[in-house]
Design a protein around this motif. Structure first.
Motif, PDB file in Angstrom:
ATOM      1  N   UNK A 142      78.287  33.907 134.512  1.00 25.63           N
ATOM      2  CA  UNK A 142      78.664  35.032 133.945  1.00 25.63           C
ATOM      3  C   UNK A 142      79.472  35.942 134.509  1.00 25.63           C
ATOM      4  N   UNK A 143      78.876  36.251 135.863  1.00 21.20           N
ATOM      5  CA  UNK A 143      79.801  37.475 136.535  1.00 21.20           C
ATOM      6  C   UNK A 143      81.357  36.950 136.638  1.00 21.20           C
ATOM      7  N   UNK A 144      81.550  35.755 136.903  1.00 14.64           N
ATOM      8  CA  UNK A 144      82.953  35.347 136.898  1.00 14.64           C
ATOM      9  C   UNK A 144      83.604  35.505 135.537  1.00 14.64           C
ATOM     10  N   UNK A 145      83.070  35.139 134.361  1.00 12.45           N
ATOM     11  CA  UNK A 145      83.523  34.970 133.170  1.00 12.45           C
ATOM     12  C   UNK A 145      83.690  36.396 132.852  1.00 12.45           C
ATOM     13  N   UNK A 146      82.731  37.562 133.262  1.00 13.56           N
ATOM     14  CA  UNK A 146      83.030  38.791 132.633  1.00 13.56           C
ATOM     15  C   UNK A 146      84.266  39.487 133.668  1.00 13.56           C
ATOM     16  N   UNK A 177      52.260  37.502 123.672  1.00 11.88           N
ATOM     17  CA  UNK A 177      53.251  37.868 124.412  1.00 11.88           C
ATOM     18  C   UNK A 177      54.584  38.141 124.148  1.00 11.88           C
ATOM     19  N   UNK A 178      55.354  38.836 124.760  1.00  9.05           N
ATOM     20  CA  UNK A 178      56.748  38.909 124.322  1.00  9.05           C
ATOM     21  C   UNK A 178      57.573  38.938 125.937  1.00  9.05           C
ATOM     22  N   UNK A 179      58.836  38.487 125.622  1.00  9.07           N
ATOM     23  CA  UNK A 179      59.879  38.455 126.767  1.00  9.07           C
ATOM     24  C   UNK A 179      61.060  39.453 126.429  1.00  9.07           C
ATOM     25  N   UNK A 180      61.129  39.986 127.432  1.00 11.69           N
ATOM     26  CA  UNK A 180      62.338  41.156 127.489  1.00 11.69           C
ATOM     27  C   UNK A 180      63.293  40.921 128.457  1.00 11.69           C
ATOM     28  N   UNK A 181      64.532  41.180 128.020  1.00 12.33           N
ATOM     29  CA  UNK A 181      65.592  40.950 128.908  1.00 12.33           C
ATOM     30  C   UNK A 181      66.887  41.774 128.489  1.00 12.33           C
ATOM     31  N   UNK A 182      67.724  41.850 129.551  1.00 12.85           N
ATOM     32  CA  UNK A 182      69.111  42.525 128.905  1.00 12.85           C
ATOM     33  C   UNK A 182      69.470  41.949 127.789  1.00 12.85           C
ATOM     34  N   UNK A 183      70.189  42.578 126.850  1.00 16.18           N
ATOM     35  CA  UNK A 183      70.977  41.778 125.902  1.00 16.18           C
ATOM     36  C   UNK A 183      72.291  41.400 126.294  1.00 16.18           C
ATOM     37  N   UNK A 184      72.881  42.068 127.292  1.00 13.99           N
ATOM     38  CA  UNK A 184      74.204  41.763 127.971  1.00 13.99           C
ATOM     39  C   UNK A 184      73.851  40.985 129.102  1.00 13.99           C
ATOM     40  N   UNK A 185      74.419  39.879 129.357  1.00 15.06           N
ATOM     41  CA  UNK A 185      74.351  39.160 130.610  1.00 15.06           C
ATOM     42  C   UNK A 185      74.709  39.717 131.889  1.00 15.06           C
ATOM     43  N   UNK A 186      75.764  40.762 131.692  1.00 17.85           N
ATOM     44  CA  UNK A 186      76.230  41.543 132.682  1.00 17.85           C
ATOM     45  C   UNK A 186      76.431  42.931 132.266  1.00 17.85           C
ATOM     46  N   UNK A 201      75.772  43.822 137.608  1.00 16.37           N
ATOM     47  CA  UNK A 201      74.697  43.820 137.641  1.00 16.37           C
ATOM     48  C   UNK A 201      74.071  42.800 136.639  1.00 16.37           C
ATOM     49  N   UNK A 202      72.926  42.138 136.772  1.00 20.63           N
ATOM     50  CA  UNK A 202      72.190  41.390 135.945  1.00 20.63           C
ATOM     51  C   UNK A 202      70.991  41.984 135.941  1.00 20.63           C
ATOM     52  N   UNK A 203      70.141  42.032 134.909  1.00 23.23           N
ATOM     53  CA  UNK A 203      68.940  42.452 134.523  1.00 23.23           C
ATOM     54  C   UNK A 203      68.177  41.252 134.907  1.00 23.23           C
ATOM     55  N   UNK A 204      66.815  41.759 134.942  1.00 20.35           N
ATOM     56  CA  UNK A 204      65.593  40.576 134.897  1.00 20.35           C
ATOM     57  C   UNK A 204      65.110  40.221 133.616  1.00 20.35           C
ATOM     58  N   UNK A 205      64.082  39.356 133.617  1.00 15.59           N
ATOM     59  CA  UNK A 205      63.521  38.731 132.462  1.00 15.59           C
ATOM     60  C   UNK A 205      61.914  39.199 132.745  1.00 15.59           C
ATOM     61  N   UNK A 206      61.393  39.776 131.893  1.00 12.34           N
ATOM     62  CA  UNK A 206      59.916  40.220 132.044  1.00 12.34           C
ATOM     63  C   UNK A 206      59.234  39.468 130.787  1.00 12.34           C
ATOM     64  N   UNK A 207      57.950  38.847 131.043  1.00  9.14           N
ATOM     65  CA  UNK A 207      56.997  38.399 130.171  1.00  9.14           C
ATOM     66  C   UNK A 207      55.877  39.163 130.218  1.00  9.14           C
ATOM     67  N   UNK A 208      55.709  39.907 129.153  1.00  8.82           N
ATOM     68  CA  UNK A 208      54.477  40.790 129.037  1.00  8.82           C
ATOM     69  C   UNK A 208      53.473  40.414 128.165  1.00  8.82           C
ATOM     70  N   UNK A 209      52.231  40.651 128.704  1.00 17.61           N
ATOM     71  CA  UNK A 209      51.192  40.268 127.645  1.00 17.61           C
ATOM     72  C   UNK A 209      50.421  41.343 127.059  1.00 17.61           C
ATOM     73  N   UNK A 210      50.757  42.541 127.617  1.00 16.81           N
ATOM     74  CA  UNK A 210      50.124  43.826 127.162  1.00 16.81           C
ATOM     75  C   UNK A 210      50.871  44.946 127.403  1.00 16.81           C
ATOM     76  N   UNK A 211      50.315  46.051 127.083  1.00 18.20           N
ATOM     77  CA  UNK A 211      51.110  47.447 127.291  1.00 18.20           C
ATOM     78  C   UNK A 211      51.539  47.978 128.540  1.00 18.20           C
ATOM     79  N   UNK A 212      50.492  47.656 129.546  1.00 22.83           N
ATOM     80  CA  UNK A 212      50.719  48.162 130.909  1.00 22.83           C
ATOM     81  C   UNK A 212      51.952  47.456 131.618  1.00 22.83           C
ATOM     82  N   UNK A 213      52.266  46.092 131.346  1.00 23.29           N
ATOM     83  CA  UNK A 213      53.438  45.344 131.446  1.00 23.29           C
ATOM     84  C   UNK A 213      54.781  45.822 131.128  1.00 23.29           C
ATOM     85  N   UNK A 214      54.495  46.300 129.673  1.00 26.03           N
ATOM     86  CA  UNK A 214      55.832  46.969 129.013  1.00 26.03           C
ATOM     87  C   UNK A 214      55.877  48.379 129.601  1.00 26.03           C
TER      88      UNK A 214
END
Length: 186
Positions: free
Chosen positions: A45-49, A110-119, A127-140
């Motif tokens: 993705x970085x090279x493509x960008x 549970x939800x998964x949260x990630x940047x909508x843009x790869x770069x 920069x690349x963002x992370x992926x977060x799997x959240x099972x509750x409000x504390x994780x969000x």
């Protein structure tokens, strides 16, 4: 291989300006060393960008997405919108641009949260963002503190099971060279 030469450039994750200058030097070096047509293949993705931000000389072909196709390849939300519009079944998804919209989402845990843009470009670096799997409000809340509203986030229900992807090379005459893959989520 005797047909491929690999050149190292500065990482765009460290300095976009240096990476662009290095890449331009490599393109010029290759063109002088072997006149004729050349192919540039971005491998991530970085090279493509990086190559989507550059104007390539006429004797170079980018073997990958370019222009609006590169922007689509790097934007998960646009991909979701187009998939929906094309009739594909897409998991429930929403785009969050603020902490408030992230807190008030309709998708259940549970939800998964990630940047909508790869770069994402921050302070002259890719920069690349992370992926977060959240099972509750504390994780969000933890995601929100790391995110600091630095670009839109894609929020989806976390799904167990398998998912398939279909790929092809789009040409003026239609899609050719179809391939696919299956992801197993556990």
């Amino acid at each position: 291989s005797r047909y491929v030469t690999v050149y190292e450039i500065s990482a765009p994750e460290d300095n976009i300006s240096s990476a662009s200058k290095d890449l331009r030097k490599v393109l010029d070096l290759c063109a002088r060393a072997a006149p004729g047509n050349h192919v540039f293949l971005p491998l991530d993705d970085n090279a493509l960008w990086l190559c989507s931000e550059m104007l390539f000389p006429d004797d170079w072909v980018v073997a990958g997405a370019s222009g609006s196709c590169a922007h689509l390849a790097l934007d998960k939300w646009k991909q979701i919108e187009l998939a929906r519009a094309s009739g594909f079944r897409v998991p429930e998804s929403l785009l969050s641009r603020s902490g408030e919209s992230l807190r008030e989402r309709s998708i259940r845990y549970p939800i998964i949260i990630r940047p909508s843009r790869a770069v994402v470009v921050v302070e002259g670096k890719v920069c690349r963002g992370g992926n977060w799997i959240c099972s509750g409000e504390a994780a969000v809340q933890g995601v929100m503190s790391m995110w600091e509203e630095k670009g839109p986030l894609l929020v989806q229900a976390y799904m167990h099971g398998t998912g398939e992807g279909v790929f092809g090379i789009a040409t003026e005459n239609g899609v050719i060279a179809w391939s696919s893959h299956r992801r197993v989520r556990m």
